[in-house]
Scaffold this motif. Structure first.
Motif, PDB file in Angstrom:
ATOM      1  N   LYS A  31       0.907  -1.207  -0.017  1.00 34.03           N
ATOM      2  CA  LYS A  31       0.050  -0.139   0.061  1.00 34.03           C
ATOM      3  C   LYS A  31       0.855   1.377   0.029  1.00 34.03           C
ATOM      4  CE  LYS A  31      -3.920   2.347   2.563  1.00 34.03           C
ATOM      5  NZ  LYS A  31      -5.205   1.869   2.245  1.00 34.03           N
TER       6      LYS A  31
ATOM      7  N   CYS C  53      -3.545   4.071   8.395  1.00 38.02           N
ATOM      8  CA  CYS C  53      -4.736   4.708   8.169  1.00 38.02           C
ATOM      9  C   CYS C  53      -5.311   5.598   9.428  1.00 38.02           C
ATOM     10  CB  CYS C  53      -5.898   3.972   7.652  1.00 38.02           C
ATOM     11  SG  CYS C  53      -5.444   3.109   6.219  1.00 38.02           S
TER      12      CYS C  53
ATOM     13  N   ASN D  32      -6.777   7.263   3.240  1.00 33.48           N
ATOM     14  CA  ASN D  32      -7.715   6.523   2.305  1.00 33.48           C
ATOM     15  C   ASN D  32      -8.020   7.375   1.502  1.00 33.48           C
ATOM     16  OD1 ASN D  32      -6.494   4.188   3.134  1.00 33.48           O
ATOM     17  ND2 ASN D  32      -8.430   3.187   4.132  1.00 33.48           N
TER      18      ASN D  32
END
Lengths: 117, 117, 117, 117
Positions: A31, C53, D32
């Motif tokens: 990612k 995140c 994100n």
């Protein structure tokens, strides 16, 4: 090194060694490497932002700019190969498979001088 | 092909031949190839959009997803090598030069286990 | 200004005026503005490159980083509105239409707590 | 809706409501959303990949293409406003502050008809 004598594995090994020496593997999740690749690609693209398509062909001729663009291409290449390392993907195989698919998708007789996305 | 036997020049030659057969050189201005590279990179990144960093490590293990990601990596690789062709840049040289610079910028003793952009 | 009193037209007019004063319209082709938007988006994304995140949620709390991220969000917003100006597109209408489509595509009962790309 | 009557807060509220109904807040980490914004931006850019700068000005005139581009602009706008929601940033304030900075950086008399990155 030079492109006609350097295999992809040689570059991948050098990058794996570079990361291992610094214990950077925890930062190399796919990612994050994909995000980093996108960031480097944008930095490359920025060099072509204010020129027209034709003018972009001559940018690489000039001294300083040529060096800067080569530097960004290297950053993109390093991130791409780091991703292949992290995911254990053989890039030559993947490219060969993709080119075979594209040869089917874009037959020479139909696409000579034509392109579409 | 496989990464330990394939040189970058072999892949670059295959891509140059692919474009020449189709007379696609007019579409391969550096500006447009850089844009295309950014588009392909985003398609790659999209596979990692909804997973966390750790979870992204296992994506490449699964069958179908692994194939899709390899396909996108190939697209990124093709655009990168097309750009090197269009600008007559030796990618191995550029990567080697960049890694030498990065070795100076990130000395092992100072950056072990640490990273910063 | 503040989001609850500022219409999109007010911002679009300010940006149109800014470009007109400098006679920058020739640089504002949709192709170049879209490239510029991608470059700015990558600069924004770079702030979140090395965090997970969850950790990214707290970045905006800290003083200096918050200012830097707001600055990048503004750059993205300016490019987006410049594009809407160049193409004479009403962004509120486009967003409303897209949200109506997405409401159909992602019905509440089926997508509560679930997401897919 | 229309840009001359719609405030940014109205759009932000609509998007906040849309996410809340679906309990999507866990997916809306800034990391994100920034990645998603980059993906949407690339999809927008793809529409301009094969045209020259001048030709890109006329793309928005044609029927179907105009709708597709408006749709991508809306996606970019939604992600940008979702990010502002997630980070509690006032976009109008940020844009106003950025434009004041840019007015200093690019004085009219020096930059009329000239641009640089």
């Amino acid at each position: 090194m030079a492109d006609h004598t350097t295999t992809l594995a040689v570059l991948k090994d050098a990058l794996r060694h570079f990361a291992a020496e610094r214990a950077w593997e925890p930062f190399h999740s796919p990612k994050n490497l994909a995000m980093g690749l996108a960031v480097e690609t944008a930095e490359l693209m920025e060099h072509f932002l204010l020129v027209d398509c034709e003018a972009s062909r001559t940018i690489a001729r000039a001294g300083q700019k040529r060096g800067e663009v080569a530097d960004e291409l290297a950053d993109v290449g390093c991130h791409l190969l780091n991703l292949c390392n992290a995911m254990e993907i053989d890039l030559s195989d993947a490219i060969q498979a993709k080119m075979a698919k594209n040869a089917q998708k874009y037959p020479v007789e139909k696409y000579r001088g034509r392109f579409e996305v």
